[in-house]
Write a protein that holds these residues in place. Sequence first.
Motif, short mmCIF file in Angstrom:
data_model
loop_
_atom_site.label_atom_id
_atom_site.label_comp_id
_atom_site.label_asym_id
_atom_site.label_seq_id
_atom_site.Cartn_x
_atom_site.Cartn_y
_atom_site.Cartn_z
N ARG A 1 69.14 -26.02 25.80
CA ARG A 1 67.87 -25.68 25.14
C ARG A 1 66.83 -26.80 25.29
O ARG A 1 65.62 -26.52 25.28
CB ARG A 1 68.16 -25.42 23.66
CG ARG A 1 66.91 -25.19 22.82
CD ARG A 1 67.27 -25.08 21.36
NE ARG A 1 66.09 -25.19 20.51
CZ ARG A 1 66.13 -25.31 19.18
NH1 ARG A 1 67.29 -25.33 18.56
NH2 ARG A 1 65.02 -25.40 18.48
N TYR A 2 67.28 -28.06 25.43
CA TYR A 2 66.35 -29.18 25.45
C TYR A 2 66.19 -29.82 26.83
O TYR A 2 65.49 -30.83 26.98
CB TYR A 2 66.83 -30.26 24.47
CG TYR A 2 66.88 -29.79 23.04
CD1 TYR A 2 65.73 -29.77 22.25
CD2 TYR A 2 68.08 -29.36 22.48
CE1 TYR A 2 65.77 -29.34 20.93
CE2 TYR A 2 68.14 -28.93 21.16
CZ TYR A 2 66.97 -28.91 20.39
OH TYR A 2 67.02 -28.48 19.09
N ASP B 1 60.28 -26.71 27.29
CA ASP B 1 60.90 -25.94 26.21
C ASP B 1 60.85 -26.62 24.85
O ASP B 1 61.23 -26.01 23.84
CB ASP B 1 62.36 -25.63 26.55
CG ASP B 1 62.47 -24.58 27.66
OD1 ASP B 1 61.43 -24.00 28.01
OD2 ASP B 1 63.59 -24.36 28.16
N CYS B 2 60.44 -27.88 24.81
CA CYS B 2 60.43 -28.57 23.51
C CYS B 2 59.44 -29.71 23.52
O CYS B 2 59.03 -30.20 24.58
CB CYS B 2 61.83 -29.09 23.14
SG CYS B 2 62.40 -30.45 24.16
N ASP C 1 61.27 -33.91 19.68
CA ASP C 1 62.49 -33.21 19.25
C ASP C 1 63.75 -33.89 19.77
O ASP C 1 64.84 -33.70 19.22
CB ASP C 1 62.47 -31.76 19.75
CG ASP C 1 61.36 -30.94 19.12
OD1 ASP C 1 60.83 -31.37 18.07
OD2 ASP C 1 61.02 -29.88 19.68
N ALA D 1 67.83 -33.92 18.89
CA ALA D 1 68.41 -32.79 19.60
C ALA D 1 69.93 -32.93 19.76
O ALA D 1 70.46 -34.04 19.86
CB ALA D 1 67.75 -32.65 20.98
#
Length: 654
Positions: free
Chosen positions: A71-72, A77-78, A82, A86
């Motif tokens: 996801r990171y 995407d971020c 974050d 993460a």
Amino acid sequence: MVTKVLCVAEKSSVAKAVAGHLSGGRFTTRNTSNKYIRNYDFDYRFSQWDHCQVTMTAVQGHTEEIDFIDRYRKWSDCDPADLFDAQITKNIDKSKQSIADNIQKEAKKARVLFIWTDCDREGEYIGTEVRAFARRGNASIEVKRAQFSNIERTHVIRAANNPKDLDERQAMAVAARMELDLRIGAALTRFQSLKLQGRYGLAPDALISYGSCQFPTLGFVVDRYMRVKNFVPETFWYLKLLHTRDQNTTTFNWDRSRLFDRMAVVLLFESCMAGGTALVKAVARKPSKKYKPLPLTTVELQKQGSRFLGMNSQRVMKAAEALYTSGFISYPRTETDQYDQNINLQALIGKQKDDTGNWGWGQYAQNLLDGEFDQPRRGKHNDKAHPPIHPVAYVTSPALPDADQRKVYEFVVRHFLACCSKDAIGETTTVNIDYGGEGFHASGLTVIERNYLDVYPWDRWESSQMLPRYQEGERFTPNEVTMQDGKTTAPGYLTEPELIALMDANGIGTDATMAEHIEKIQQREYVFSMQKNAAAGTSSRGTGRGRGRGGRTASASSRGATSSGGNNIFVPSNLGVALVEAYDLIASDMSLGKPFLRKEMEVNMKRICNGELSKEAVVHQSLEQYREVYAKVSLRLDQFRQTCARYMQSNTGQ
């Protein structure tokens, strides 16, 4: 039932050497699915486990790597912020899956896992990786580690029969450092890159990388560069007196050294000239010594290798590692500058006395054994893990595969022999005179016994001017008294030995990683290594704005000189200066270009090793500090960009 022992080394060369020593050269070899790794099978009688069937194998440094979950991983995407929190996952490097599989497979048949990774923090952590792979194949396997500093036969056998436990605290310190480097490095790399890409001559996809050790290292280079660039010379004046006696002319220097007020010096000069004769106030003769070097640490090896051998620290350490894995020198990563009383220094000297390779120290070593030996000095550092770097076996020059190894081996041996020698002995004579109310002095040195200097050519201590005989209370008329002027000069750009010394004093990196950090800031083109004569007379860093990693210099000499050592200086690129100055301006108390945050982190790593702090506490504290800096710079992004623009939009950068 015969016990099966699985031994795992950190390098395949160490695995083969240890297998050879323990088996007496009688082992069988099996290939694995990794072309670089072999399994060596033999029998050995351990003091703890008696007669055993042994398989010796290896890893290739770290087998696992940590990264953010999917996801990171994509920058889009971020938010970079974050990444301070993460989720992280640990995976086996795909290229090393076969190594983990080999350990797991061999552990199924073993009762004991005996780890032979290097005896430092990193080695302890790699040992925990090996343990995890082995327990996947055999959950109840007994785990021990060998403690060794070189792979000479008697040392290996001693380590084999004195197994220790893994040091979990050292492993946790490495785990903390790895997590912090990942989180902080990724967050700030993405921030810098995303905010500066496509600006000031940088490419739209420029990668402006951040490292918590590399940036303070860059900061040292930038700080010295700015001191040179902003230096304003001042004129000073001084007096000098000459006197000739017995066909020798002696120079007497002014006790005041120099003054910056010309009229004051003129008045003092006139007072001297009115004095007539000079009065000898004192003649002092006293014994003098030049102390032999302290036992050799990693930091000193890198500094002196750069200064004396013409090699940068990266090349020095590569050669030292090769000599260690070949069994010629002790472990080259140590902070210890004092020898343990139990080490047999005479035996080590004895290995160098039959100098069949014509290095030139055979007779000197014999003289040490015949009564010239003197106990080495004791420094103030002891890492409790490894002795100072020293030779453990003799090797001829032709037997070493390259010039770098030959240079480093010769330096290590000569340094060791010098440590076991007597200090150089001399006599200094100082004559103090009064001339017209002003004090002057002259000094001379006579070397009486060279001692260690005969085997250590890198230290110089030579007889200076021969002073005529002066008697206290006598008077003489000077042959010449002059008033002269000069200008203060700027400090020089940083050399590699100076940079290593600054890193060591400020806790930036470890003795094992300093060379890597210096190499990294050059690879990123934040800093260039230039020959001193190429940099003389210029204050330019190189006029380019960079390709995304740093400013590209226009000078071919600065690109081609990175492999040299003590004759080179470091000059920052435009981007290197811009980043450090921007962080200094916005977060002056916690600037990423200063050593304070990283130094505190390193101190806390040691506190983990000592059991004073937990890994979780250290990670939390450091992340909060860097998160605060990140927040400050984010809130003042326009100022951050403007500062970078000031240094990067002009080709001269002046």
